[in-house]
Design a protein around this motif. Structure first.
Motif, PDB file in Angstrom:
ATOM      1  N   UNK A  84       0.848  -1.190   0.000  1.00 21.84           N
ATOM      2  CA  UNK A  84       0.000   0.000   0.000  1.00 21.84           C
ATOM      3  C   UNK A  84       0.882   1.238   0.000  1.00 21.84           C
ATOM      4  N   UNK A  85       0.341   2.299  -0.530  1.00 20.43           N
ATOM      5  CA  UNK A  85       1.053   3.562  -0.590  1.00 20.43           C
ATOM      6  C   UNK A  85       0.036   4.681  -0.454  1.00 20.43           C
ATOM      7  N   UNK A  86       0.410   5.714   0.275  1.00 19.70           N
ATOM      8  CA  UNK A  86      -0.440   6.887   0.418  1.00 19.70           C
ATOM      9  C   UNK A  86       0.422   8.116   0.224  1.00 19.70           C
ATOM     10  N   UNK A  87      -0.092   9.070  -0.521  1.00 15.25           N
ATOM     11  CA  UNK A  87       0.606  10.333  -0.713  1.00 15.25           C
ATOM     12  C   UNK A  87      -0.362  11.466  -0.406  1.00 15.25           C
ATOM     13  N   UNK A  88       0.179  12.594   0.001  1.00 14.21           N
ATOM     14  CA  UNK A  88      -0.662  13.744   0.328  1.00 14.21           C
ATOM     15  C   UNK A  88      -1.202  14.433  -0.917  1.00 14.21           C
ATOM     16  N   UNK A  89      -0.613  14.143  -2.062  1.00 18.11           N
ATOM     17  CA  UNK A  89      -1.069  14.733  -3.307  1.00 18.11           C
ATOM     18  C   UNK A  89       0.095  15.038  -4.222  1.00 18.11           C
ATOM     19  N   UNK A  90      -0.217  15.380  -5.470  1.00 18.85           N
ATOM     20  CA  UNK A  90       0.800  15.726  -6.440  1.00 18.85           C
ATOM     21  C   UNK A  90       0.162  16.527  -7.565  1.00 18.85           C
ATOM     22  N   UNK A  91       1.001  17.112  -8.400  1.00 20.54           N
ATOM     23  CA  UNK A  91       0.538  17.902  -9.531  1.00 20.54           C
ATOM     24  C   UNK A  91       1.008  17.251 -10.819  1.00 20.54           C
ATOM     25  N   UNK A  92       0.121  17.155 -11.793  1.00 19.13           N
ATOM     26  CA  UNK A  92       0.443  16.598 -13.102  1.00 19.13           C
ATOM     27  C   UNK A  92       0.129  17.655 -14.154  1.00 19.13           C
TER      28      UNK A  92
END
Length: 123
Positions: A84-92
């Motif tokens: 599992x992996x969780x990220x706070x967010x990103x921009x594409x």
């Protein structure tokens, strides 16, 4: 006849790419700094992805870029039993439009990925 992966297979591959990026500490975006002055970033909310009991085959791929190792895979299978992996967010940025994705949670269970005729080399 050209092979076209299903949506679920594409999501598995994307999830594996995201896990790889997270494991190598690559930053996918720079938050609001990635938005241009002319274009406001479109906000995409929280994304939860669960992928289980899938078999994906990726074949006839050639990737090259500076700093990449030279790897030639004729056939190799990887199995992810539970990750599992969780990220706070990103921009594409896609076609000049920035998209800000909120928190992303990916859970992978019992997924096999087979690589066939995959080549990676440095430019």
């Amino acid at each position: 006849m050209r092979y076209r992966p299903s949506f679920r297979q594409a999501v598995v591959v994307m999830a594996l790419v995201l896990v790889t990026l997270g494991a190598t500490s690559v930053v996918a975006g720079a938050g609001s700094a990635a938005a241009s002055a002319d274009t406001e970033a479109k906000q995409i909310g929280q994304v939860d992805i669960e992928i289980s009991n899938e078999q994906v085959t990726v074949g006839d791929i050639h990737v090259s870029g500076s700093g990449l190792p030279t790897v030639d895979i004729q056939e190799r299978t990887y199995t992810v039993h539970n990750a599992s992996m969780t990220t706070d967010g990103f921009t594409v940025s896609l076609n000049g439009q920035d998209y800000e994705v909120g928190s992303v949670s990916i859970v992978v269970e019992d997924v096999s990925v087979t690589l066939e005729n995959v080549q990676v080399d440095s430019e």
